[in-house]
Design a protein around this motif. Sequence first.
Motif, PDB file in Angstrom:
ATOM      1  N   MET A  77      32.221  48.229  21.076  1.00 16.98           N
ATOM      2  CA  MET A  77      32.585  46.839  21.325  1.00 16.98           C
ATOM      3  C   MET A  77      33.309  46.298  20.104  1.00 16.98           C
ATOM      4  SD  MET A  77      29.266  44.360  20.726  1.00 16.98           S
ATOM      5  CE  MET A  77      28.265  44.989  22.055  1.00 16.98           C
ATOM      6  N   VAL A  78      33.946  45.141  20.280  1.00 20.04           N
ATOM      7  CA  VAL A  78      34.583  44.439  19.170  1.00 20.04           C
ATOM      8  C   VAL A  78      33.844  43.119  18.996  1.00 20.04           C
ATOM      9  CG1 VAL A  78      36.696  43.373  18.311  1.00 20.04           C
ATOM     10  CG2 VAL A  78      36.816  45.503  19.631  1.00 20.04           C
ATOM     11  N   SER A  79      33.348  42.866  17.794  1.00 17.52           N
ATOM     12  CA  SER A  79      32.584  41.648  17.516  1.00 17.52           C
ATOM     13  C   SER A  79      33.210  40.898  16.350  1.00 17.52           C
ATOM     14  CB  SER A  79      31.132  41.986  17.164  1.00 17.52           C
ATOM     15  OG  SER A  79      30.486  42.652  18.218  1.00 17.52           O
ATOM     16  N   GLU A 109      41.020  32.985  24.150  1.00 17.76           N
ATOM     17  CA  GLU A 109      41.551  33.702  25.313  1.00 17.76           C
ATOM     18  C   GLU A 109      42.514  34.808  24.892  1.00 17.76           C
ATOM     19  OE1 GLU A 109      43.223  30.536  27.581  1.00 17.76           O
ATOM     20  OE2 GLU A 109      41.388  30.196  28.747  1.00 17.76           O
ATOM     21  N   ASP A 110      43.358  34.497  23.916  1.00 21.68           N
ATOM     22  CA  ASP A 110      44.332  35.500  23.464  1.00 21.68           C
ATOM     23  C   ASP A 110      43.636  36.699  22.833  1.00 21.68           C
ATOM     24  OD1 ASP A 110      46.354  33.905  24.380  1.00 21.68           O
ATOM     25  OD2 ASP A 110      46.907  33.104  22.404  1.00 21.68           O
ATOM     26  N   PHE A 111      42.598  36.434  22.022  1.00 23.58           N
ATOM     27  CA  PHE A 111      41.904  37.543  21.370  1.00 23.58           C
ATOM     28  C   PHE A 111      41.134  38.375  22.394  1.00 23.58           C
ATOM     29  CE2 PHE A 111      38.253  39.432  19.126  1.00 23.58           C
ATOM     30  CZ  PHE A 111      38.960  40.207  18.215  1.00 23.58           C
ATOM     31  N   ILE A 112      40.480  37.713  23.337  1.00 22.18           N
ATOM     32  CA  ILE A 112      39.746  38.442  24.380  1.00 22.18           C
ATOM     33  C   ILE A 112      40.700  39.329  25.170  1.00 22.18           C
ATOM     34  CG2 ILE A 112      38.446  38.164  26.532  1.00 22.18           C
ATOM     35  CD1 ILE A 112      37.292  35.554  25.266  1.00 22.18           C
ATOM     36  N   SER A 113      41.866  38.789  25.504  1.00 20.58           N
ATOM     37  CA  SER A 113      42.862  39.582  26.237  1.00 20.58           C
ATOM     38  C   SER A 113      43.326  40.786  25.432  1.00 20.58           C
ATOM     39  CB  SER A 113      44.067  38.706  26.602  1.00 20.58           C
ATOM     40  OG  SER A 113      43.701  37.697  27.508  1.00 20.58           O
ATOM     41  N   LEU A 114      43.476  40.586  24.119  1.00 20.63           N
ATOM     42  CA  LEU A 114      43.902  41.691  23.252  1.00 20.63           C
ATOM     43  C   LEU A 114      42.850  42.797  23.237  1.00 20.63           C
ATOM     44  CD1 LEU A 114      45.870  42.936  21.216  1.00 20.63           C
ATOM     45  CD2 LEU A 114      44.719  41.596  19.411  1.00 20.63           C
ATOM     46  N   VAL A 115      41.577  42.415  23.079  1.00 20.90           N
ATOM     47  CA  VAL A 115      40.503  43.422  23.088  1.00 20.90           C
ATOM     48  C   VAL A 115      40.465  44.148  24.430  1.00 20.90           C
ATOM     49  CG1 VAL A 115      38.007  43.795  22.912  1.00 20.90           C
ATOM     50  CG2 VAL A 115      39.131  42.149  21.393  1.00 20.90           C
ATOM     51  N   HIS A 116      40.587  43.389  25.495  1.00 25.06           N
ATOM     52  CA  HIS A 116      40.536  43.994  26.832  1.00 25.06           C
ATOM     53  C   HIS A 116      41.707  44.926  27.077  1.00 25.06           C
ATOM     54  CE1 HIS A 116      37.721  40.674  28.633  1.00 25.06           C
ATOM     55  NE2 HIS A 116      37.109  41.478  27.774  1.00 25.06           N
ATOM     56  N   PHE A 140      42.699  47.103  25.213  1.00 23.94           N
ATOM     57  CA  PHE A 140      42.291  48.419  24.730  1.00 23.94           C
ATOM     58  C   PHE A 140      41.084  48.949  25.511  1.00 23.94           C
ATOM     59  CE2 PHE A 140      44.576  46.621  21.093  1.00 23.94           C
ATOM     60  CZ  PHE A 140      45.429  47.671  20.784  1.00 23.94           C
ATOM     61  N   GLY A 141      40.693  48.204  26.568  1.00 23.09           N
ATOM     62  CA  GLY A 141      39.606  48.656  27.431  1.00 23.09           C
ATOM     63  C   GLY A 141      38.232  48.525  26.824  1.00 23.09           C
ATOM     64  N   LYS A 142      38.056  47.566  25.902  1.00 22.55           N
ATOM     65  CA  LYS A 142      36.773  47.411  25.225  1.00 22.55           C
ATOM     66  C   LYS A 142      36.192  46.015  25.449  1.00 22.55           C
ATOM     67  CE  LYS A 142      36.721  51.546  23.647  1.00 22.55           C
ATOM     68  NZ  LYS A 142      35.713  52.510  24.128  1.00 22.55           N
ATOM     69  N   PRO A 143      34.868  45.880  25.391  1.00 19.85           N
ATOM     70  CA  PRO A 143      34.233  44.570  25.527  1.00 19.85           C
ATOM     71  C   PRO A 143      34.236  43.811  24.200  1.00 19.85           C
ATOM     72  CG  PRO A 143      32.555  46.264  25.327  1.00 19.85           C
ATOM     73  CD  PRO A 143      33.881  46.978  25.346  1.00 19.85           C
ATOM     74  N   VAL A 144      34.023  42.486  24.312  1.00 17.16           N
ATOM     75  CA  VAL A 144      34.070  41.634  23.129  1.00 17.16           C
ATOM     76  C   VAL A 144      32.819  40.768  23.060  1.00 17.16           C
ATOM     77  CG1 VAL A 144      35.326  39.784  24.326  1.00 17.16           C
ATOM     78  CG2 VAL A 144      35.522  39.996  21.840  1.00 17.16           C
ATOM     79  N   ARG A 145      32.413  40.482  21.825  1.00 18.22           N
ATOM     80  CA  ARG A 145      31.253  39.611  21.570  1.00 18.22           C
ATOM     81  C   ARG A 145      31.583  38.727  20.377  1.00 18.22           C
ATOM     82  NH1 ARG A 145      26.503  39.878  17.953  1.00 18.22           N
ATOM     83  NH2 ARG A 145      27.453  41.703  16.992  1.00 18.22           N
ATOM     84  N   LEU A 185      35.370  32.139  29.897  1.00 22.53           N
ATOM     85  CA  LEU A 185      36.389  32.750  29.042  1.00 22.53           C
ATOM     86  C   LEU A 185      36.506  34.254  29.256  1.00 22.53           C
ATOM     87  CD1 LEU A 185      35.755  30.864  25.676  1.00 22.53           C
ATOM     88  CD2 LEU A 185      37.938  30.935  26.905  1.00 22.53           C
ATOM     89  N   GLY A 186      35.485  34.851  29.845  1.00 22.69           N
ATOM     90  CA  GLY A 186      35.490  36.299  30.038  1.00 22.69           C
ATOM     91  C   GLY A 186      34.886  37.063  28.886  1.00 22.69           C
ATOM     92  N   VAL A 187      34.019  36.395  28.100  1.00 25.48           N
ATOM     93  CA  VAL A 187      33.315  37.098  27.016  1.00 25.48           C
ATOM     94  C   VAL A 187      32.376  38.125  27.648  1.00 25.48           C
ATOM     95  CG1 VAL A 187      31.683  36.842  25.117  1.00 25.48           C
ATOM     96  CG2 VAL A 187      33.478  35.125  25.462  1.00 25.48           C
ATOM     97  N   ASP A 188      32.451  39.360  27.192  1.00 23.42           N
ATOM     98  CA  ASP A 188      31.718  40.446  27.845  1.00 23.42           C
ATOM     99  C   ASP A 188      30.234  40.423  27.537  1.00 23.42           C
ATOM    100  OD1 ASP A 188      34.035  42.145  29.015  1.00 23.42           O
ATOM    101  OD2 ASP A 188      34.643  41.726  26.953  1.00 23.42           O
ATOM    102  N   PHE A 189      29.882  40.138  26.289  1.00 21.26           N
ATOM    103  CA  PHE A 189      28.490  40.046  25.895  1.00 21.26           C
ATOM    104  C   PHE A 189      28.258  38.672  25.286  1.00 21.26           C
ATOM    105  CE2 PHE A 189      29.319  44.649  25.783  1.00 21.26           C
ATOM    106  CZ  PHE A 189      28.300  45.095  26.602  1.00 21.26           C
ATOM    107  N   ILE A 190      27.539  37.831  26.016  1.00 27.06           N
ATOM    108  CA  ILE A 190      27.290  36.454  25.581  1.00 27.06           C
ATOM    109  C   ILE A 190      26.129  36.458  24.600  1.00 27.06           C
ATOM    110  CG2 ILE A 190      26.636  34.142  26.338  1.00 27.06           C
ATOM    111  CD1 ILE A 190      27.991  34.812  29.035  1.00 27.06           C
ATOM    112  N   ASN A 191      26.416  36.046  23.385  1.00 26.42           N
ATOM    113  CA  ASN A 191      25.456  36.094  22.283  1.00 26.42           C
ATOM    114  C   ASN A 191      24.421  34.982  22.445  1.00 26.42           C
ATOM    115  OD1 ASN A 191      25.400  37.614  19.568  1.00 26.42           O
ATOM    116  ND2 ASN A 191      24.893  35.508  18.976  1.00 26.42           N
ATOM    117  N   THR A 192      23.129  35.332  22.414  1.00 27.60           N
ATOM    118  CA  THR A 192      22.097  34.307  22.561  1.00 27.60           C
ATOM    119  C   THR A 192      20.800  34.726  21.894  1.00 27.60           C
ATOM    120  OG1 THR A 192      20.822  32.983  24.142  1.00 27.60           O
ATOM    121  CG2 THR A 192      21.367  35.242  24.801  1.00 27.60           C
TER     122      THR A 192
END
Length: 623
Positions: A198-200, A224-231, A233-238, A255-262
């Motif tokens: 993942m990319v965090s 949104e731009d950063f999430i799209s960039l990570v995606h 490359f086929g990877k999730p973002v946190r 926003l499409g965040v793959d892993f919602i931090n909580t």
Amino acid sequence: MLRLSISALSFLDLRIGDLILAMKKILLPFFFLLTFTQAGLLAQQTFRLHSHNDYLQKVPFWEAFGAGAASIEVDVMLQEGSLVVAHEKESIQPERTLRSLYLDPIQRAVELGMIDEFGFHLLVDCKTEAYATLEQVIKEVSPYSPLLFSSQNPAGLRLIVSGNRPKPEDYDKYPEWIFFDYQSKNLSPDLPWEKIGMVSLSFRQFSVWNGKGRLVEKDRKGLEDFISLVHSFGKPVRFWGSPDSKTAWRAFQDLGVDFINTDQPKAAQEYLASLNQRVYATDSIYSVYNPSFASDGLDAPIRNIILLIGDGNGLAQISAALFANGGNLNLAQIKNMGLIKTQAADDFTTDSAAGATAFATGQKTNNRALGVGPDGERLRNLPEILAERGFSAGIITTDQITGATPAAFYAHHPERDDTDQIAAFLPKSALSLVIGGGKNTFSPLQSELVKEGFILVDQLEGLGEMGADRIAYFSSPGSNPSMEKGRGDFLTQSAVEALQFFGQKKTPFFLVIESAMIDSGGHSNSTSTIVTEMLDFDRLIGEMMRFADQNPGTLLLITADHETGGVSIPQGNVEKGEVELGFHSDDHTGILVPIFAYGPHSGLFRGIYENIHVAHKLIELAK
């Protein structure tokens, strides 16, 4: 609560120490997971949670696992040749290890059949030197190899290494079950993506938003731009260090965040999993009626009174429908309005029986009572009182005719659930027209209804042209369906037929119409039920305003017996016709309810007053 009987203990022949150990290893997981497995929960979710600093939870691993977290974070430190779970040396407790808090419980969950395939990974945050710590991670995790991801076991457990990590060029030197958490905005095709799990990044690199209010557009665009960039490359973002609130969870999901931090996995899961039930977006927006206001507020004689009751319909329910309809309603055209106190004689929070009895009789009564006072004395209702002044009366409801709200206008009985006894009051009541559900209940009373002058019809069409003196139409054997289940324009069509019926009688009339299922939506915490029922109610309101304009001397009142659900509106989008509702309760509340008035003397209904004063005002006006 799970209990072990004495015979069971004897059979198992467990010593006290063994029993305690067994309870720790077996019963604790079941406490959290008795009703579902994590894999099954994940299959139903459209979001994924990251349980941040999970080891700080009261029950590490199990609480996050029970909440369906897809990513579980554990901080580890290399201490005297073993991995302890801690963020810094000062918080080290030697017994809290990677094995004891995570690896052993995961192994146990697999043995108990709670995990068929891994719908989560461990994010291992190394707080001590990368290479030495990671070497110990491999040493301690390798004995659990049957659980771990591999090309032969693609559903196995993955570890994503965060914190202190080796150089990216060394990533491919580690076992295939180890992946890495990449933490940089600089993303390029030449990175070892096959080993990046993942990319965090810190949320503060993008925004200072604290989770209250809304993200500013500039910050949203950057995310949104950063999430799209990570995606790409086929990877999730946190994002770590992010706001941790309902508003934030919803924003990150959108926003499409793959892993919602909580730090609140259980609360986040409950909120996000119920969003579909609490968010409504309309399919179409209808135009509202533009009233003439020709007789609104005039000091003129009252000829007709139409009382519309939205059961459970508070200000939030009205607001939700207004926003769903593009920011406008028929109801919103009315200028004169007030607020009503709804308390019953014996309780702060009223039920529909006591609330409707207050409207029908002008007196407070106990919950569950219909048309009788707190001591059981019979109370005269508006149809009975107004009949002496030449008024005909009728009721229409989407509920059964024996429902608490309509029944308060013809029955006199202390218990709202005594359906047969309540129905028996209808034949000799002051009502000329009844339309609603409950045909099966009234079947034994058909001959008596006919004897008292009722014509029983089997369809709405043409009802108003029959020229009959009394008419009953039972629209369904039991309860009517909701709007969501195909009721259609029953409510408005019934009202139009009723107005034609009273027009042929050529007498003043008092007509009560109940939209009953706004209340049902509040009890079930269903946003779609509330909004669709309220929009249906509002279409009726538009038609009744039109009638009032065409028939001067008609006073139209719109109110509620109580509010249901403790409803709030945390978020919405007027342009999309979308609203999200929050619920404080699944029952009635004591919140003031609005009353709207249109026609002669409508200004009399301004202010804040008790529900009983609605009847008092109507009785005075009817003179």
